[in-house]
Design an enzyme around this catalytic site. Sequence first.
Site, mmCIF file in Angstrom:
data_model
loop_
_atom_site.group_PDB
_atom_site.id
_atom_site.type_symbol
_atom_site.label_atom_id
_atom_site.label_comp_id
_atom_site.label_asym_id
_atom_site.label_seq_id
_atom_site.Cartn_x
_atom_site.Cartn_y
_atom_site.Cartn_z
ATOM 1 N N ARG A 73 0.825 -1.217 0.000
ATOM 2 C CA ARG A 73 0.000 0.000 0.000
ATOM 3 C C ARG A 73 0.859 1.269 0.000
ATOM 4 N NH1 ARG A 73 -3.735 2.391 4.528
ATOM 5 N NH2 ARG A 73 -5.209 3.619 3.284
ATOM 6 N N ASP A 78 2.421 6.138 -2.700
ATOM 7 C CA ASP A 78 3.507 6.975 -3.212
ATOM 8 C C ASP A 78 3.244 7.318 -4.677
ATOM 9 O OD1 ASP A 78 5.915 8.349 -3.401
ATOM 10 O OD2 ASP A 78 6.967 6.564 -4.130
ATOM 11 N N VAL A 81 0.303 9.807 -5.786
ATOM 12 C CA VAL A 81 0.388 11.215 -5.381
ATOM 13 C C VAL A 81 1.742 11.759 -5.834
ATOM 14 C CG1 VAL A 81 0.276 12.819 -3.446
ATOM 15 C CG2 VAL A 81 -1.094 10.723 -3.403
ATOM 16 N N GLY A 83 3.516 11.055 -8.315
ATOM 17 C CA GLY A 83 4.424 10.083 -8.931
ATOM 18 C C GLY A 83 5.224 9.290 -7.918
ATOM 19 N N ASP A 85 7.959 8.903 -6.245
ATOM 20 C CA ASP A 85 9.162 9.676 -5.914
ATOM 21 C C ASP A 85 9.459 9.656 -4.419
ATOM 22 O OD1 ASP A 85 7.110 11.180 -4.921
ATOM 23 O OD2 ASP A 85 7.813 13.096 -5.727
ATOM 24 N N ASN A 105 -3.825 9.026 4.405
ATOM 25 C CA ASN A 105 -2.600 8.275 4.710
ATOM 26 C C ASN A 105 -2.469 7.940 6.194
ATOM 27 O OD1 ASN A 105 -1.827 8.223 2.077
ATOM 28 N ND2 ASN A 105 -0.478 9.999 2.208
ATOM 29 N N HIS A 202 -6.223 -5.903 -2.609
ATOM 30 C CA HIS A 202 -7.000 -6.045 -1.368
ATOM 31 C C HIS A 202 -7.192 -7.515 -0.983
ATOM 32 C CE1 HIS A 202 -8.768 -1.693 -1.781
ATOM 33 N NE2 HIS A 202 -7.484 -1.718 -1.423
ATOM 34 N N THR A 203 -6.501 -8.406 -1.658
ATOM 35 C CA THR A 203 -6.355 -9.773 -1.159
ATOM 36 C C THR A 203 -5.497 -9.770 0.108
ATOM 37 O OG1 THR A 203 -5.520 -11.982 -1.660
ATOM 38 C CG2 THR A 203 -4.331 -10.189 -2.680
ATOM 39 N N SER A 260 -7.879 -15.039 4.502
ATOM 40 C CA SER A 260 -6.544 -15.182 3.891
ATOM 41 C C SER A 260 -5.906 -13.818 3.645
ATOM 42 C CB SER A 260 -6.600 -16.004 2.599
ATOM 43 O OG SER A 260 -7.212 -15.282 1.568
HETATM 44 C C1 HEM Z 1 -9.129 1.474 -6.314
HETATM 45 C C2 HEM Z 1 -8.966 2.428 -5.432
HETATM 46 C C3 HEM Z 1 -8.570 2.114 -4.000
HETATM 47 C C4 HEM Z 1 -9.207 2.557 -2.889
HETATM 48 C C5 HEM Z 1 -10.426 3.484 -2.827
HETATM 49 C C6 HEM Z 1 -8.506 2.004 -1.760
HETATM 50 C C7 HEM Z 1 -8.826 2.253 -0.442
HETATM 51 C C8 HEM Z 1 -8.301 1.557 0.631
HETATM 52 C C9 HEM Z 1 -8.727 1.713 2.004
HETATM 53 C C10 HEM Z 1 -9.806 2.659 2.476
HETATM 54 C C11 HEM Z 1 -8.020 0.841 2.746
HETATM 55 C C12 HEM Z 1 -8.177 0.605 4.257
HETATM 56 C C13 HEM Z 1 -7.410 1.652 5.033
HETATM 57 C C14 HEM Z 1 -7.702 1.520 6.511
HETATM 58 O O1 HEM Z 1 -8.879 1.529 6.878
HETATM 59 O O2 HEM Z 1 -6.732 1.418 7.306
HETATM 60 C C15 HEM Z 1 -7.121 0.148 1.872
HETATM 61 C C16 HEM Z 1 -6.236 -0.811 2.280
HETATM 62 C C17 HEM Z 1 -5.302 -1.381 1.455
HETATM 63 N N1 HEM Z 1 -5.076 -1.053 0.122
HETATM 64 FE FE1 HEM Z 1 -6.314 0.028 -1.040
HETATM 65 N N2 HEM Z 1 -7.471 1.240 -2.200
HETATM 66 C C18 HEM Z 1 -7.454 1.279 -3.569
HETATM 67 C C19 HEM Z 1 -6.524 0.691 -4.390
HETATM 68 C C20 HEM Z 1 -5.408 0.020 -3.957
HETATM 69 C C21 HEM Z 1 -4.290 -0.351 -4.775
HETATM 70 C C22 HEM Z 1 -4.142 0.001 -6.253
HETATM 71 C C23 HEM Z 1 -3.409 -1.019 -3.976
HETATM 72 C C24 HEM Z 1 -2.053 -1.595 -4.308
HETATM 73 C C25 HEM Z 1 -1.639 -1.887 -5.515
HETATM 74 C C26 HEM Z 1 -3.996 -1.079 -2.655
HETATM 75 C C27 HEM Z 1 -3.459 -1.737 -1.580
HETATM 76 C C28 HEM Z 1 -4.042 -1.802 -0.323
HETATM 77 C C29 HEM Z 1 -3.584 -2.679 0.738
HETATM 78 C C30 HEM Z 1 -2.497 -3.733 0.614
HETATM 79 C C31 HEM Z 1 -4.365 -2.401 1.866
HETATM 80 C C32 HEM Z 1 -4.250 -3.022 3.264
HETATM 81 C C33 HEM Z 1 -3.291 -2.163 4.082
HETATM 82 C C34 HEM Z 1 -2.970 -2.663 5.477
HETATM 83 O O3 HEM Z 1 -3.399 -3.742 5.876
HETATM 84 O O4 HEM Z 1 -2.266 -1.921 6.182
HETATM 85 N N3 HEM Z 1 -5.182 -0.412 -2.686
HETATM 86 N N4 HEM Z 1 -7.306 0.615 0.585
#
Ligand code: HEM
Length: 339
Positions: A73, A78, A81, A83, A85, A105, A202-203, A260
């Site tokens: 994440r 990074d 926002v 690019g 960098d 963030n 989000h897996t 998982s």
């Molecule tokens: C499509 C638009 C996306 C939205 C709106 C979004 C939004 C979010 C939100 C709200 C969370 C939970 C944050 C929290 O409550 O602590 C999250 C977690 C996460 N996101 Fe996304 N996300 C998006 C795309 C992505 C992409 C493109 C990636 C990586 C390539 C990503 C990777 C992750 C990961 C791995 C988590 C879990 C983080 C953790 O366990 O600390 N997300 N995302």
Amino acid sequence: MAAAATVRTRSLAGGVVPVALLLLVLCTGSSSAAGQLDVGYYNKTCPAAEEIVRNETAAAVTASPDLAAALLRLHYHDCFVQGCDASVLLDSTPNNTAERDAKPNGSLRGFDVVARVKDRLEQACPGTVSCADILALMARDAVSLAKGPSWPVALGRRDGRISSAGSCGELPPLHGDVGLMVQAFAAKGLDLKDLVVLSGAHTLGKAHCSSYADRLYASAGCSTPDPALDARYADRLRMRCTSPYADDNSTTTTELDPGSSDTFDTSYYRHVARRRGLLRSDASLLDHRFTRAYVLQAASGRYDGHFYHDFAVSMAKMAAIGVLTGDQGEIRRKCNVVN
Ligand code: HEM
């Protein structure tokens, strides 16, 4: 300017899958200064770089498996926002609120692990490996350590000197519909396929109540709970998140891919297909013909290899957004402060 390169990506099963990756070579700022990212960029200047990153990431993820999600994440936040960098790593100063202190963030993690890797690299090859490249490598290694695919990472990014909380509006909106997601991705040169494939990140990982509690309750803005969320699943989630006004500081978290969340696989798509995607952005993938078809295909469990391949390709595209190269930016000595 774009350049196509043929590279190979390694599947977890141990096989090596040839992949034609379109590596975007982005011109940022003055075109004369813009260069190209290269796989093996540090082969001569810091031959142990990738091994150091891999070993330190492995040690951290082995000790705390949920760090894999955090590192993936960090790289995404990074790149979207300003690019890729490493601006997300910079500390705020008395006169400037940096990205990492912006609301979207607030729950980013893993900064200390990145700092540790940077320290090791500075000992081995001072002033050579950028923090932006470290983030790209750690994201790749985190995915493969979580039993996902691996891919070659093109390197040579340089670190930015600016980080502003105000720029975080470039991230896709938390409560947006699929149209807004598509727009936010298109603004970064990413298409519908990248959206549905990268959402597969989000897996891994967890979300705080504040990221989805509004979907569970009728509220001033919505007269009913989100009808896109499976009712039985919503009942269970309400037992965890007892108020629609979840406090940002609440420590209650829920797996994005229940059962998982430390393993990179396609079960995320099975949850989304059953209307159990936790975030509004996950659910919205069912609202567009193309993304819906991809979700249903990945959910079938018969296309895992395709998803791994697609993920590697889309990650390479994301990792090239707005990069600084050549004589742009700098190689930070510490990732949290400019030199
Ligand atoms: C499509 C638009 C996306 C939205 C709106 C979004 C939004 C979010 C939100 C709200 C969370 C939970 C944050 C929290 O409550 O602590 C999250 C977690 C996460 N996101 Fe996304 N996300 C998006 C795309 C992505 C992409 C493109 C990636 C990586 C390539 C990503 C990777 C992750 C990961 C791995 C988590 C879990 C983080 C953790 O366990 O600390 N997300 N995302």
